[in-house]
Design a protein around this motif. Structure first.
Motif, PDB file in Angstrom:
ATOM      1  N   TYR A 168       3.176  24.611 -18.235  1.00  0.00           N
ATOM      2  CA  TYR A 168       2.798  23.992 -19.504  1.00  0.00           C
ATOM      3  C   TYR A 168       3.049  22.493 -19.464  1.00  0.00           C
TER       4      TYR A 168
ATOM      5  N   TRP B 141       0.059  21.032 -17.996  1.00  0.00           N
ATOM      6  CA  TRP B 141      -1.049  21.091 -18.954  1.00  0.00           C
ATOM      7  C   TRP B 141      -0.902  19.978 -19.997  1.00  0.00           C
TER       8      TRP B 141
ATOM      9  N   ARG C 298      -3.110  16.585 -20.844  1.00  0.00           N
ATOM     10  CA  ARG C 298      -3.643  16.286 -22.184  1.00  0.00           C
ATOM     11  C   ARG C 298      -3.274  14.870 -22.617  1.00  0.00           C
TER      12      ARG C 298
ATOM     13  N   ILE D  19      -3.038  27.552 -16.334  1.00  0.00           N
ATOM     14  CA  ILE D  19      -2.854  26.289 -17.057  1.00  0.00           C
ATOM     15  C   ILE D  19      -2.234  25.198 -16.197  1.00  0.00           C
ATOM     16  N   GLU D  20      -1.751  25.527 -14.985  1.00  0.00           N
ATOM     17  CA  GLU D  20      -1.145  24.476 -14.170  1.00  0.00           C
ATOM     18  C   GLU D  20      -2.217  23.548 -13.580  1.00  0.00           C
TER      19      GLU D  20
ATOM     20  N   PRO E  96      -5.221  22.079 -15.315  1.00  0.00           N
ATOM     21  CA  PRO E  96      -5.843  22.119 -16.646  1.00  0.00           C
ATOM     22  C   PRO E  96      -7.209  21.453 -16.755  1.00  0.00           C
TER      23      PRO E  96
ATOM     24  N   ASN F  66      -8.410  28.443 -21.210  1.00  0.00           N
ATOM     25  CA  ASN F  66      -7.197  27.757 -21.642  1.00  0.00           C
ATOM     26  C   ASN F  66      -7.056  26.363 -21.053  1.00  0.00           C
ATOM     27  N   ASP F  67      -8.085  25.862 -20.388  1.00  0.00           N
ATOM     28  CA  ASP F  67      -8.030  24.512 -19.839  1.00  0.00           C
ATOM     29  C   ASP F  67      -8.262  23.468 -20.921  1.00  0.00           C
ATOM     30  N   LEU F  68      -8.035  22.233 -20.576  1.00  0.00           N
ATOM     31  CA  LEU F  68      -8.154  21.144 -21.543  1.00  0.00           C
ATOM     32  C   LEU F  68      -9.614  20.952 -21.992  1.00  0.00           C
TER      33      LEU F  68
END
Length: 293
Positions: free
Chosen positions: A81, A84, A88, A264-265, A267, A273-275
């Protein structure tokens, strides 16, 4: 990235999207169910091993190692996370830097500099789109919008395209300074945003190209696998054939955390669940056109 209401409990308890871990793990969950059934059959029906057998004490191992595996998975999830969230923040910085650069260019270049304003209006979004595709290991010619002063034919597609666009942006600023359109202090004013593009690209490449060490990831998978393989042996004496759904559920929980962390690692892809990098690129395009058109 999927938009959802985090306060809507009941809808998402019974909701399974395309990338849900149940779908990804279904073959392994089914395999664990078959394995657990076989173990339970041989212990209870075939060999009729009594409950006083030492095999029952294997459950003590699970009690001791349960805390260890939970700490490992929590650390694994938090690490993924962090990557991720760092991605972001970098794309948020790209959005802000693009807007600031467009805002400053709009103030420094008057309406008479039509070609130059068009150059920055299109090249700023081009950088964001090229960075998105670069992080996905591809080149999409349709994403690049030609300008009067710079064509996509000028790009060397085998090289680092975001760097080429950043270099073109910087070269244009220096050219305008030499022509006297921009003053030297104006170049200093724009330098922070121009440098920021390359800094953000480097940070995103660091996230993408530095996954969790193989030995660590492999150890977690082995740990989960061995932990779940020994579950039916230790708990079959107390749960009997109910050990089958028990093992399936425990395996689903533990393996899902690892699968989510793997997703998610990195992203910058196109997983659920990706950005939302496509949305951010569209926002940069809209902002640049609104400020410079």
């Amino acid at each position: 990235m999927i938009d959802y209401n985090p306060k809507d409990w009941f809808r998402y308890i019974f909701y399974f999207q395309k990338a849900d871990t149940v779908r990804k793990l279904a073959p392994m969950i089914f395999t664990m169910a078959v394995y657990s059934t076989v173990v339970a059959y041989f212990i209870i029906v075939h060999f009729k091993i009594s409950e006083n057998n030492d095999l029952k004490n294997i459950s003590l191992m699970h009690s001791l190692l349960g805390f260890v595996i939970s700490m490992l998975l929590v650390f694994r999830t938090n690490t993924a996370y962090d990557r991720w969230w760092e991605g972001r923040k970098q794309w948020g910085s790209l959005m802000n830097g693009s807007r600031n650069l467009a805002l400053k260019i709009a103030g420094l270049l008057g309406p008479e500099h039509v070609a130059e304003r068009e150059f920055f209006m299109k090249m700023i979004p081009n950088y964001a789109l090229s960075l998105k595709n670069h992080l996905r290991n591809r080149y999409v010619a349709e994403d690049f919008e030609d300008t009067t002063l710079y064509k996509k034919s000028s790009l060397i597609t085998a090289d680092h395209i975001p760097n080429q666009i950043a270099a073109a942006l910087f070269a244009k600023v220096i050219e305008l300074q030499r022509k006297g359109v921009l003053l030297p202090e104006h170049t200093i004013l724009l330098n922070h945003e121009l440098e920021g593009f390359t800094n953000i690209c480097g940070a995103c490449e660091r996230i993408k190209n530095t996954p969790i060490p193989l030995s660590y990831s492999s150890f977690i998978k082995k740990f989960i696998f061995i932990y779940c393989l020994t579950l039916p042996i230790g708990y079959v004496f107390s749960l009997h054939f109910l050990v089958v759904p028990f093992v399936m559920f425990v395996f689903y929980i533990l393996a899902s955390l690892e699968v989510i962390a793997e997703e998610i690692e990195d992203p910058f892809g196109e997983d659920s669940n990706d950005l939302p990098v496509d949305r951010i690129c569209k926002g940069i395009h809209t902002s640049a056109y609104a400020l410079l058109k």
